[in-house]
Design a protein around this motif. Structure first.
Motif, PDB file in Angstrom:
ATOM      1  N   SER A   4       0.814  -1.162  -0.052  1.00 11.72           N
ATOM      2  CA  SER A   4      -0.160  -0.028  -0.046  1.00 11.72           C
ATOM      3  C   SER A   4       0.904   1.287   0.053  1.00 11.72           C
ATOM      4  O   SER A   4       0.596   2.194  -0.736  1.00 11.72           O
ATOM      5  CB  SER A   4      -0.991  -0.038   1.409  1.00 11.72           C
ATOM      6  OG  SER A   4      -0.262   0.009   2.308  1.00 11.72           O
ATOM      7  N   ALA A   5       1.961   1.079   0.847  1.00  8.86           N
ATOM      8  CA  ALA A   5       2.783   2.389   0.930  1.00  8.86           C
ATOM      9  C   ALA A   5       3.384   2.472  -0.652  1.00  8.86           C
ATOM     10  O   ALA A   5       3.533   3.636  -0.938  1.00  8.86           O
ATOM     11  CB  ALA A   5       4.133   2.233   1.652  1.00  8.86           C
ATOM     12  N   TYR A   6       3.957   1.434  -1.309  1.00  7.44           N
ATOM     13  CA  TYR A   6       4.573   1.434  -2.506  1.00  7.44           C
ATOM     14  C   TYR A   6       3.374   2.254  -3.472  1.00  7.44           C
ATOM     15  O   TYR A   6       3.783   3.054  -4.384  1.00  7.44           O
ATOM     16  CB  TYR A   6       4.806   0.391  -3.396  1.00  7.44           C
ATOM     17  CG  TYR A   6       5.289   0.294  -4.632  1.00  7.44           C
ATOM     18  CD1 TYR A   6       6.809   0.679  -4.951  1.00  7.44           C
ATOM     19  CD2 TYR A   6       4.510  -0.188  -5.625  1.00  7.44           C
ATOM     20  CE1 TYR A   6       6.775   0.581  -6.287  1.00  7.44           C
ATOM     21  CE2 TYR A   6       4.714  -0.111  -6.939  1.00  7.44           C
ATOM     22  CZ  TYR A   6       5.916   0.241  -7.137  1.00  7.44           C
ATOM     23  OH  TYR A   6       6.486   0.095  -8.673  1.00  7.44           O
ATOM     24  N   MET A 166      21.800  -3.843  10.366  1.00  2.84           N
ATOM     25  CA  MET A 166      20.980  -3.424  11.268  1.00  2.84           C
ATOM     26  C   MET A 166      19.889  -2.812  10.832  1.00  2.84           C
ATOM     27  O   MET A 166      19.943  -2.199   9.568  1.00  2.84           O
ATOM     28  CB  MET A 166      21.742  -2.253  11.937  1.00  2.84           C
ATOM     29  CG  MET A 166      21.148  -1.719  13.350  1.00  2.84           C
ATOM     30  SD  MET A 166      21.816  -0.351  14.090  1.00  2.84           S
ATOM     31  CE  MET A 166      21.775   1.070  12.932  1.00  2.84           C
ATOM     32  N   ALA A 167      18.568  -3.214  11.141  1.00  2.00           N
ATOM     33  CA  ALA A 167      17.402  -2.755  10.379  1.00  2.00           C
ATOM     34  C   ALA A 167      16.192  -2.558  11.303  1.00  2.00           C
ATOM     35  O   ALA A 167      16.202  -2.786  12.661  1.00  2.00           O
ATOM     36  CB  ALA A 167      17.097  -4.176   9.714  1.00  2.00           C
ATOM     37  N   ALA A 168      15.181  -1.541  10.720  1.00  3.73           N
ATOM     38  CA  ALA A 168      14.147  -1.140  11.635  1.00  3.73           C
ATOM     39  C   ALA A 168      13.117  -1.280  10.683  1.00  3.73           C
ATOM     40  O   ALA A 168      13.237  -1.198   9.362  1.00  3.73           O
ATOM     41  CB  ALA A 168      14.164   0.071  12.125  1.00  3.73           C
ATOM     42  N   ARG A 169      11.613  -1.314  11.171  1.00  5.58           N
ATOM     43  CA  ARG A 169      10.623  -1.363  10.355  1.00  5.58           C
ATOM     44  C   ARG A 169       9.851  -0.012  10.595  1.00  5.58           C
ATOM     45  O   ARG A 169       9.581  -0.091  11.953  1.00  5.58           O
ATOM     46  CB  ARG A 169       9.675  -2.611  10.339  1.00  5.58           C
ATOM     47  CG  ARG A 169      10.192  -3.606   9.704  1.00  5.58           C
ATOM     48  CD  ARG A 169      10.409  -3.511   8.406  1.00  5.58           C
ATOM     49  NE  ARG A 169      11.019  -4.612   7.674  1.00  5.58           N
ATOM     50  CZ  ARG A 169      12.270  -4.668   7.439  1.00  5.58           C
ATOM     51  NH1 ARG A 169      13.234  -3.526   7.657  1.00  5.58           N
ATOM     52  NH2 ARG A 169      13.001  -5.817   6.822  1.00  5.58           N
ATOM     53  N   ILE A 170       9.456   0.805   9.782  1.00  3.20           N
ATOM     54  CA  ILE A 170       8.985   2.222  10.336  1.00  3.20           C
ATOM     55  C   ILE A 170       7.380   2.159   9.738  1.00  3.20           C
ATOM     56  O   ILE A 170       7.180   1.864   8.678  1.00  3.20           O
ATOM     57  CB  ILE A 170       9.828   3.483   9.721  1.00  3.20           C
ATOM     58  CG1 ILE A 170      11.259   3.337   9.957  1.00  3.20           C
ATOM     59  CG2 ILE A 170       9.120   4.621   9.958  1.00  3.20           C
ATOM     60  CD1 ILE A 170      12.220   4.321   9.404  1.00  3.20           C
ATOM     61  N   VAL A 171       6.500   2.598  10.618  1.00  4.41           N
ATOM     62  CA  VAL A 171       5.104   2.482  10.292  1.00  4.41           C
ATOM     63  C   VAL A 171       4.658   4.017  10.277  1.00  4.41           C
ATOM     64  O   VAL A 171       4.847   4.601  11.103  1.00  4.41           O
ATOM     65  CB  VAL A 171       4.421   1.748  11.679  1.00  4.41           C
ATOM     66  CG1 VAL A 171       2.969   1.737  11.202  1.00  4.41           C
ATOM     67  CG2 VAL A 171       4.833   0.450  11.807  1.00  4.41           C
ATOM     68  N   THR A 172       4.015   4.193   9.198  1.00  2.00           N
ATOM     69  CA  THR A 172       3.518   5.500   8.688  1.00  2.00           C
ATOM     70  C   THR A 172       1.947   5.687   9.278  1.00  2.00           C
ATOM     71  O   THR A 172       1.497   4.654   9.692  1.00  2.00           O
ATOM     72  CB  THR A 172       3.609   5.901   7.335  1.00  2.00           C
ATOM     73  OG1 THR A 172       3.024   4.875   6.486  1.00  2.00           O
ATOM     74  CG2 THR A 172       5.018   6.120   6.949  1.00  2.00           C
ATOM     75  N   SER A 176       1.253   1.766   6.669  1.00  2.00           N
ATOM     76  CA  SER A 176       2.117   1.274   5.636  1.00  2.00           C
ATOM     77  C   SER A 176       3.619   1.157   6.566  1.00  2.00           C
ATOM     78  O   SER A 176       3.612   1.855   7.395  1.00  2.00           O
ATOM     79  CB  SER A 176       2.274   2.156   4.549  1.00  2.00           C
ATOM     80  OG  SER A 176       1.211   2.323   3.855  1.00  2.00           O
ATOM     81  N   VAL A 177       4.193   0.014   6.018  1.00  2.71           N
ATOM     82  CA  VAL A 177       5.457  -0.202   6.713  1.00  2.71           C
ATOM     83  C   VAL A 177       6.561  -0.344   5.716  1.00  2.71           C
ATOM     84  O   VAL A 177       6.585  -0.711   4.778  1.00  2.71           O
ATOM     85  CB  VAL A 177       5.482  -1.867   7.337  1.00  2.71           C
ATOM     86  CG1 VAL A 177       6.631  -2.076   8.264  1.00  2.71           C
ATOM     87  CG2 VAL A 177       4.228  -1.987   8.406  1.00  2.71           C
TER      88      VAL A 177
END
Length: 423
Positions: A4-6, A166-172, A176-177
């Motif tokens: 959905s973000a894309y 090193m990673a993170a998942r950011i939620v708007t 959307s992630v």
């Protein structure tokens, strides 16, 4: 959710190399273990200037502001993060692999341009289902042996000289992630708690930029939709600034003005061909400009503009655009001029008209000719069919649409949404 973000954010037009990372004004600690929380708080709160220099943080923020409106600016933004963390790659994952979609990635890599922008192995990533809004490393998720044996490492990461991640998942705000990954080769040191603290420090800034990017792109899509709708209805819209100069025009207005048949743009000013018409047009524009300066007051007036070609006059409506305290300065929208070609030929998408009225292709063709003002006999001649055939089609059209007179058929056809579809 990445899909959905894309779809909504305008990254579909992305071409390499472009895109990447994040920033913030306070540490996010929710979800961390007590020990990790203490270490992160100590590093991020006690000495934030030791995590990133003021100059580099300023550079990052500058690129981040630009990335809100310009997709290609995400790459320079990520490049700052890559340099600060001494990484080989810093990537923003816009979409992961779902169904037939390839994962879309924007990566900063120190000037390399031969990077893949789609990760077909993203569905195998161990970070795919990690907790949101916190940075983690491979060692937080699995042992070194498990990592070396994983398909994601052997078939993807190792080929690109990636070992430490090193990673993170950011939620708007819309749910959307997005993935934010920074990587190092095996020869480099593993990511430290200080590195993770920097990531947490930057994360809120990136989230805000992504939210703004999303909202801006959504507004652009809606504006584009309105513009296409007015163009399909042959409603031309010309926007003038506070000096009466043309700021922009939609496709329908551009087509009308390019004809130079009664209306034109000369020296950035909208003009009518004939002197009397032009005096009236300039007076309407001047009045509208005066009204636009008065908050809350609007002015709408109309006129017709004669055409040297002898065709029906243009219908012109001039409307003021009220300003507010945020629209001061140069080149602000102040007047809208609407132009309609009342004598233009109707040309709706045939397939859409068929679907709306349940007509056959032949019946639809006849209905369009009638909507364009032809008589039944003239329409039959234009379609190269016999009059009796045209009458049979008309009876069928009446039956399907529920009308009894030809004038009523023309009215419902012209007032339908058939004109709004793409040709």
């Amino acid at each position: 959710m990445m899909a959905s973000a894309y779809a909504r954010m305008g990254f579909s037009a992305y071409t390499p190399p472009s895109m990447a990372c994040v920033i913030r004004d306070g540490a996010i600690l929710d979800g961390l273990s007590p020990a990790a929380e203490a270490a992160t708080a100590s590093a991020a709160v006690a000495a934030p200037t030791e995590l990133i220099s003021t100059e580099r943080f300023s550079e990052f923020i500058n690129h981040l502001y630009d990335a809100v409106s310009q997709t290609e600016e995400w790459a320079p933004c990520l490049e700052v993060i890559r340099k600060q963390l001494d990484c080989n790659f810093a990537s923003l994952i816009i979409r992961d692999t779902r169904g037939e979609h390839e994962g879309l990635i924007v990566t900063a890599a120190g000037g390399r341009t031969d990077l893949l922008t789609h990760d077909k192995y993203s569905e195998l990533s161990p970070f795919r289902d990690m907790p949101k809004e916190r940075f983690m490393t491979i060692t937080d998720l699995m042992s070194e042996a498990e990592w070396r044996e994983s398909f994601y490492y052997t078939d993807w990461c190792r080929l690109h000289n990636v070992y430490h991640v090193m990673a993170a998942r950011i939620v708007t705000d819309d749910g959307s992630v997005y993935g934010l990954n920074v990587t190092r080769p095996e020869s480099a040191p593993a990511f430290s708690k200080r590195d993770m603290a920097l990531g947490q420090l930057l994360m809120p800034h990136i989230r805000r930029a992504l939210n703004l990017h999303l909202a801006l792109h959504r507004d652009r899509q809606v504006i584009s939709l309105y513009s296409r709708a007015t163009a399909q209805l042959m409603v031309g819209v010309v926007v003038l600034d506070q000096n009466g100069k043309v700021l922009e025009s939609n496709p329908a207005a551009t087509s009308i003005l390019n004809m130079q048949d009664g209306l034109r743009v000369s020296g950035g000013t909208l003009e009518a061909t004939y002197a009397n018409d032009n005096r009236k047009l300039q007076r309407l524009i001047k009045d509208a400009l005066l009204h636009s300066e008065l908050a809350g007051l609007g002015l709408t007036e109309g006129m017709s503009a004669s055409r040297p070609s002898g065709q029906l006059n243009w219908g012109v409506v001039v409307q003021s655009i009220s300003s507010d305290e945020w629209t001061e300065g140069k080149q602000r929208p102040s007047v809208a001029v609407f132009v309609r070609d009342t004598g233009g030929k109707a040309d709706p998408p045939v397939k859409l008209a068929q679907q709306l009225f349940q007509l056959t292709p032949a019946e639809t063709g006849l209905a369009i000719q009638l909507a364009n003002g032809l008589s039944l006999e003239e329409a039959a001649e234009a379609l190269n069919i016999r009059r009796n055939t045209a009458r049979a089609h008309l009876r069928s059209i009446f039956s399907k649409t529920g009308v009894r007179r030809q004038t009523e058929l023309v009215r419902i056809f012209l007032n339908s949404v058939a004109w709004l579809g793409d040709k």
